[in-house]
Design a protein around this motif. Structure first.
Motif, short mmCIF file in Angstrom:
data_model
loop_
_atom_site.label_atom_id
_atom_site.label_comp_id
_atom_site.label_asym_id
_atom_site.label_seq_id
_atom_site.Cartn_x
_atom_site.Cartn_y
_atom_site.Cartn_z
N PRO A 3 0.83 -1.20 0.00
CA PRO A 3 0.00 0.00 0.00
C PRO A 3 0.86 1.25 0.00
CG PRO A 3 0.03 -1.01 2.19
CD PRO A 3 0.72 -1.96 1.25
N THR A 4 0.29 2.33 -0.52
CA THR A 4 1.01 3.60 -0.52
C THR A 4 1.25 4.05 0.92
OG1 THR A 4 -0.13 4.22 -2.56
CG2 THR A 4 0.92 5.99 -1.32
N PRO A 5 2.47 4.43 1.28
CA PRO A 5 2.71 4.87 2.65
C PRO A 5 1.95 6.17 2.94
CG PRO A 5 4.62 5.29 1.26
CD PRO A 5 3.68 4.45 0.46
N PRO A 6 1.59 6.40 4.19
CA PRO A 6 0.81 7.59 4.50
C PRO A 6 1.62 8.87 4.30
CG PRO A 6 1.45 6.44 6.51
CD PRO A 6 1.82 5.56 5.36
N LEU A 7 0.93 9.92 3.93
CA LEU A 7 1.56 11.24 3.88
C LEU A 7 1.82 11.73 5.30
CD1 LEU A 7 2.39 13.87 2.44
CD2 LEU A 7 -0.02 14.57 2.55
N GLU A 9 1.60 10.66 9.44
CA GLU A 9 1.42 9.59 10.41
C GLU A 9 1.66 10.14 11.81
OE1 GLU A 9 2.02 4.86 10.53
OE2 GLU A 9 3.52 6.03 9.45
N SER A 29 -3.40 8.06 10.61
CA SER A 29 -2.62 8.27 9.40
C SER A 29 -3.54 8.82 8.33
CB SER A 29 -1.96 6.97 8.92
OG SER A 29 -2.95 6.02 8.57
N ARG A 31 -3.46 9.41 4.03
CA ARG A 31 -2.75 9.19 2.79
C ARG A 31 -2.92 10.39 1.86
NH1 ARG A 31 -0.81 4.28 3.02
NH2 ARG A 31 -1.87 2.73 4.30
N ALA A 32 -1.98 10.59 0.99
CA ALA A 32 -2.06 11.70 0.04
C ALA A 32 -3.33 11.58 -0.80
CB ALA A 32 -0.83 11.68 -0.87
N GLU A 34 -6.38 12.12 0.25
CA GLU A 34 -7.57 11.79 1.05
C GLU A 34 -8.15 13.05 1.68
OE1 GLU A 34 -7.75 7.52 3.13
OE2 GLU A 34 -6.25 8.84 4.00
N ASP A 67 5.57 12.28 5.14
CA ASP A 67 6.36 11.56 4.13
C ASP A 67 7.52 10.81 4.76
OD1 ASP A 67 5.11 11.73 1.71
OD2 ASP A 67 6.19 13.50 1.02
N THR A 187 -4.48 17.21 0.16
CA THR A 187 -4.89 16.28 1.22
C THR A 187 -5.48 17.13 2.35
OG1 THR A 187 -3.10 14.79 0.59
CG2 THR A 187 -4.12 14.44 2.75
#
Length: 218
Positions: A3-7, A9, A29, A31-32, A34, A67, A187
């Protein structure tokens, strides 16, 4: 596929005002791309959470990364923009909508996603740019604050109770604008105490009452 890592956290975050713990061991968290809302009653710690993420409050425990990098004050200034609650602004101050929005550029060292005119256009206030602040409705005031946020250099917008105390048509319009911002690649992390059907406007809903007590996909 990973999965895409969160922008953004947040892990185990705690914030206190003297002996009073306002936020305790909160993790979340985002994500970009969202739009996520944190809901809870008054006094739940929502504003404290956003201010801590924005680097405006010291934290007692936990970590915040953007990031994958520790969120320093310098990084927060470059990447985050906080829209305060409407009640924190002196709306009787004798300036125009354009001048209020322009204030968002004062502390910025580089342009945001919009210049002042583009930000006003994006939130539907281009025709009111010359109007004094005390001549705005509640919904127009919220959109003016959002425009001021858009001229700051941010990938992540932190919006504190943007839909509070405005009428249903104004709230619907503001949620529409927020959805357009997400679709344009920004985001958004939004605080709210509204438990109604407006939650359908968000990708995810987190429930906070000093501690995170639940989450739901909508």
């Amino acid at each position: 596929m990973n999965p895409t890592p969160p922008l953004l956290e947040v892990e185990g975050l705690s914030v206190a005002y003297g002996p009073i713990e306002a936020v305790s061991d909160v993790s979340l968290s985002v994500r970009a791309g969202e739009i996520v809302t944190v809901i809870g009653p008054n006094g739940a710690g929502k504003s404290t959470l956003l201010q801590a993420i924005a680097g405006q409050l010291p934290i007692q425990a936990g970590s915040i990364t953007l990031d994958g990098q520790p969120l320093t004050p310098a990084l927060a200034r470059r990447q985050l923009a906080l829209m305060p609650q409407r009640g924190e602004i002196a709306w009787h101050f004798p300036i125009t909508v354009r001048e209020l929005v322009g204030l968002g550029r004062l502390a910025a060292r580089r342009p945001g996603c919009c210049d002042v005119d583009a930000a006003l256009q994006r939130v539907g206030l281009a025709g009111l740019a010359g109007r004094r602040l005390d001549q705005l409705s509640g919904g127009q005031q919220q959109r003016a604050l959002l425009a001021r946020t858009l001229v700051q250099p941010a990938r992540l917008l932190l919006l504190d109770e943007p839909c509070a105390a405005i009428d249903p048509p104004s709230r619907t319009e503001l949620l529409r604008v927020m959805g357009q911002l997400r679709d344009a690649g920004l985001t958004l992390l939004v605080s709210s105490h509204d438990w109604g059907r407006d939650l359908d406007a968000y990708d995810r809903v987190l429930v906070l009452d000093r501690q995170q007590i639940g989450r739901a996909h909508v």
